[in-house]
Scaffold this active site. Structure first.
Site, PDB file in Angstrom:
ATOM      1  N   LYS A 105       0.857  -1.190   0.000  1.00 22.86           N
ATOM      2  CA  LYS A 105       0.000   0.000   0.000  1.00 22.86           C
ATOM      3  C   LYS A 105       0.884   1.228   0.000  1.00 22.86           C
ATOM      4  O   LYS A 105       2.013   1.175   0.501  1.00 22.86           O
ATOM      5  CB  LYS A 105      -0.877   0.017   1.263  1.00 22.86           C
ATOM      6  CG  LYS A 105      -2.093   0.879   1.149  1.00 22.86           C
ATOM      7  CD  LYS A 105      -3.138   0.181   0.313  1.00 22.86           C
ATOM      8  CE  LYS A 105      -4.524   0.691   0.521  1.00 22.86           C
ATOM      9  NZ  LYS A 105      -5.498  -0.353   0.194  1.00 22.86           N
ATOM     10  N   GLY A 219     -19.917   6.838   3.753  1.00 23.61           N
ATOM     11  CA  GLY A 219     -18.890   7.084   2.730  1.00 23.61           C
ATOM     12  C   GLY A 219     -19.548   7.041   1.367  1.00 23.61           C
ATOM     13  O   GLY A 219     -20.227   6.067   1.030  1.00 23.61           O
ATOM     14  N   ASN A 222     -15.970   6.609  -4.407  1.00 24.05           N
ATOM     15  CA  ASN A 222     -16.118   5.637  -5.497  1.00 24.05           C
ATOM     16  C   ASN A 222     -16.792   4.355  -5.002  1.00 24.05           C
ATOM     17  O   ASN A 222     -17.728   3.850  -5.628  1.00 24.05           O
ATOM     18  CB  ASN A 222     -14.742   5.332  -6.094  1.00 24.05           C
ATOM     19  CG  ASN A 222     -14.840   4.297  -7.203  1.00 24.05           C
ATOM     20  OD1 ASN A 222     -15.708   4.374  -8.058  1.00 24.05           O
ATOM     21  ND2 ASN A 222     -13.982   3.299  -7.163  1.00 24.05           N
TER      22      ASN A 222
HETATM   23  N1  GLU Z   1      -7.309   0.146  -3.007  1.00 21.59           N
HETATM   24  C1  GLU Z   1      -8.063  -1.026  -3.307  1.00 21.59           C
HETATM   25  C2  GLU Z   1      -8.050  -1.964  -2.130  1.00 21.59           C
HETATM   26  O1  GLU Z   1      -7.863  -1.575  -1.003  1.00 21.59           O
HETATM   27  C3  GLU Z   1      -7.655  -1.665  -4.621  1.00 21.59           C
HETATM   28  C4  GLU Z   1      -6.243  -2.157  -4.686  1.00 21.59           C
HETATM   29  C5  GLU Z   1      -5.798  -2.621  -6.071  1.00 21.59           C
HETATM   30  O2  GLU Z   1      -6.585  -2.607  -6.985  1.00 21.59           O
HETATM   31  O3  GLU Z   1      -4.627  -2.983  -6.168  1.00 21.59           O
HETATM   32  O4  GLU Z   1      -8.310  -3.128  -2.256  1.00 21.59           O
END
Ligand code: GLU
Length: 445
Positions: A105, A219, A222
């Site tokens: 992340k 929330g 998206n």
């Molecule tokens: N941010 C999204 C998650 O927490 C998507 C991560 C991704 O597509 O790599 O799962």
């Protein structure tokens, strides 16, 4: 205020499940630390010529099952503790979905709404430049997360190609891109869509009828907005939605489509108009049918299904006993602290855990990546059919595990994920087999 111990929450659940399942002791040691933490300082030129320094992070938690994978968030409360937890949850999420990825992340401590488009573009490009060789289609593949979107992925991908050239597969270094730049159809809605599929699968397995079940969604970014829209179309009654500044409550259900249409440029709900469940043109009518509601009160509404779709640590020991929903569908990452999780379980509230409920996004990211690598593109219908299959299979596996071990859905999802990570690490020789891990001697071919 943000809980400073989000990573400790991850470890608490990991240790609990690892001990329940008799996991290899070294697995907890391995997963309790990320493999790599990258911290970058980002001096960004503002439009007035001044420089502002932003702090950024990329945490690569584990790559035993494949390249690191996970989003990048731009938010004022980003810090290293939060990014470490989010990265670890990605390792579990990709494992529970059986995607050939690890977990990572990224985050930048910034309120993106305080920047102009040009400033945001400079910040995005600099972040990619600073991450340098640590990202790429076979090493670490970033994607959108809170406050980042397809446009930001386009800047990321363009900067990556400027620095590294394009060998024909460079666009696979990022997912969640605009469709015109190699993004996948269906990616934008994927997290909300996947959450709905998992919810419907759960209701089917437990013999419940979704028709007219009431839902509150915290929330409206998206994830929350697409989920609300799809759930509304599927026959659920969306009675409350909110953004970070508060929300609106409609006893008889709200007009989700109209709410989405009138979102402000900054993605906020327009709260001075009313959206009763009527045709889109009637939104100004019947101002009495709605009431403003705080985020705190939204969580405590008497609804069938509560959907936290914002940020971490929303259900805590302070409010868990006030939750009246019978199902919590975690579309945010980490919305429930371990203490709250225990209370919800004691109160017979089913929690469909984040690493399963919100995995639709990374699943379609995986589809986008495979399409980029093959240069072969799928129709939206193909994407959604494959997504539905993946989500249903994962939900069924988690339900079966819950039944086999008489545990919660979260424990079942962790159990599956940790088991798969353990298998990969044993095969790679990162950890060494105990007697009980030796399933038979290796005979040559
Ligand atoms: N941010 C999204 C998650 O927490 C998507 C991560 C991704 O597509 O790599 O799962």
């Amino acid at each position: 205020m943000k809980d400073a111990n989000t990573f400790a929450s991850f470890i608490a659940t990991l240790e609990k499940v690892a001990s329940q399942m008799g996991a290899h002791p070294d697995i907890v040691k391995y997963l309790s630390v990320p493999q790599r933490v990258i911290q970058v300082e980002l001096p960004v030129e503002k439009d007035d010529g001044s420089i502002e320094i932003f702090h950024g992070y990329r945490v690569q938690h584990n790559n035993a099952r494949g390249p690191y994978k996970g989003g990048v968030r731009f938010h004022p409360s980003v810090d290293i503790d939060e990014v470490k937890a989010l990265a670890a949850w990605m390792s579990l999420k990709t494992a529970v979905m059986n995607l050939p990825y690890g977990g990572a992340k990224g985050g930048v401590t910034v309120d993106p709404h305080s920047l102009t488009d040009r400033e945001l573009q400079r910040l995005s490009r600099l972040f990619v430049e600073r991450l340098g060789p640590f990202i790429g289609p076979t090493t670490d593949i970033p994607a959108p997360d809170v406050n980042t979107n397809a446009q930001i992925m386009a800047w990321f991908a363009d900067e990556y190609m400027r620095l590294n050239g394009n060998d024909g597969h460079a666009e696979a270094a990022f997912t969640g891109k605009p469709v015109a730049l190699g993004g996948s159809l269906g990616r934008e809605e994927a997290t909300g869509h996947g959450g709905l599929v998992v919810l419907l699968e759960y209701l089917k397995a437990t013999g419940k009828n979704p028709k007219d079940m009431t839902v509150a969604v915290q929330g409206f970014g998206n994830v929350g907005s697409h989920f609300a829209h799809l759930a509304d179309k599927a026959g659920f009654r969306i009675v409350a939605v909110s953004d970070s500044e508060g929300g609106l409550y409609y006893k008889d259900g709200c007009n989700v489509e109209a709410m989405i249409q009138s979102l402000t440029a900054g993605g906020k709900l327009e709260k001075n108009i009313c959206y009763p469940k009527k045709s889109v043109t009637d939104v100004q009518d019947d101002m009495n049918s709605c009431e403003p509601i705080s985020n705190k009160n939204l969580l405590e509404l008497d609804v069938d299904i509560l959907v936290p779709a914002a940020v971490e640590n929303q259900l805590t020991e302070d409010n868990a006993n006030n939750i009246k929903a019978s199902i919590v569908l975690e579309l945010a990452n980490g919305p429930t602290t371990p203490e709250a999780d225990q209370v919800l379980n004691d109160n017979n509230i089913t929690v469909i855990p984040d690493i399963l409920a919100n995995a639709g996004g990374v699943t379609v990211s995986y589809f986008e990546w495979t399409q980029n690598l093959q240069n072969l593109y799928w129709s939206e219908e193909e994407v959604n059919t494959k997504l539905d299959q993946k989500m249903r299979t994962a939900m069924q596996e988690v339900l079966q595990t819950k039944k086999d071990y008489a545990c919660t859905l979260r424990e079942a999802a962790y159990r599956l994920a940790v088991g798969r990570l353990q298998d990969a690490m044993l095969l790679r020789g990162w950890i060494h087999p105990r007697k009980e891990d030796q399933n038979g001697k290796v005979n040559g071919d």
